[in-house]
Design an enzyme around this catalytic site. Structure first.
Site, short mmCIF file in Angstrom:
data_model
loop_
_atom_site.label_atom_id
_atom_site.label_comp_id
_atom_site.label_asym_id
_atom_site.label_seq_id
_atom_site.Cartn_x
_atom_site.Cartn_y
_atom_site.Cartn_z
N VAL A 94 36.96 38.69 43.95
CA VAL A 94 36.37 40.00 44.23
C VAL A 94 36.04 40.72 42.92
O VAL A 94 34.96 41.30 42.77
CB VAL A 94 37.29 40.86 45.13
CG1 VAL A 94 36.70 42.25 45.34
CG2 VAL A 94 37.53 40.18 46.47
N CYS A 95 36.94 40.66 41.95
CA CYS A 95 36.71 41.33 40.66
C CYS A 95 35.51 40.73 39.95
O CYS A 95 34.68 41.46 39.39
CB CYS A 95 37.94 41.24 39.78
SG CYS A 95 39.37 42.11 40.44
N GLY A 96 35.41 39.42 39.95
CA GLY A 96 34.28 38.76 39.31
C GLY A 96 32.97 39.20 39.92
O GLY A 96 32.01 39.52 39.21
#
Length: 165
Positions: free
Chosen positions: A50-52
């Site tokens: 999700v962060c990527g």
């Protein structure tokens, strides 16, 4: 001042800080960008899916942020070395700041630190004077996208236009 979710609330002066940032480790913080809006994008970890996707989305949306003369700063508790590799792998060219030591100190100051020992997925827009204009805490597993940020920047632009008339 914080809201019921613990996140810093609009109208609050933003806590000052500098942290080591990509690409070269130079200490960076919002005060360097006074006179323009600053987007603080707190996120849990460099290499989570999700962060990527979230950081890559902000890189892709950079032309929209630049329309508002806004600076984007990504912040997590990962090390500068992790940030460098992550930025290179994901094509992220805006600064990623390392809130590594003391761990999470800046995230704590903004009410964005979690009991799991990482930054929450929090977005904070600072106005050109360094006051919190908008803040949002997303569930960790949800990419909050850019719409809320762009709405907040639009509102800042409208307020500036009204004030200059």
């Amino acid at each position: 001042m914080t809201g019921s979710d613990g996140l810093i609330r609009p109208g609050t002066p933003a806590p000052e800080f500098t942290l080591p940032a990509t690409p070269d480790g130079r200490r960076t913080g919002p005060a360097q960008f006074r006179g323009r809006p600053v987007v603080l994008a707190f996120y849990p970890a460099d290499w989570s899916p999700v962060c990527g996707d979230q950081m890559a989305l902000y890189q892709a949306a950079m032309p929209e942020f630049e329309r508002y003369d806004a600076t984007v700063l990504g912040i997590s508790v990962d090390s500068l070395w992790s940030h460098r590799a992550f930025a290179e792998a994901r094509g992220v060219r805006f600064p990623l700041l390392s809130d590594f030591e003391p761990k999470g100190e800046v995230a704590r100051g903004y009410g964005a630190y979690t009991p799991q020992g990482q930054a929450g997925r929090a977005l904070v827009v600072l106005d050109p004077a360094g006051t919190v204009a908008w803040s949002y805490l997303s569930p960790a597993e949800v990419n909050p996208g850019a719409d809320g940020i762009l709405d907040a920047l639009e509102q800042l632009g409208t307020e500036r236009q009204v004030m200059t008339r």
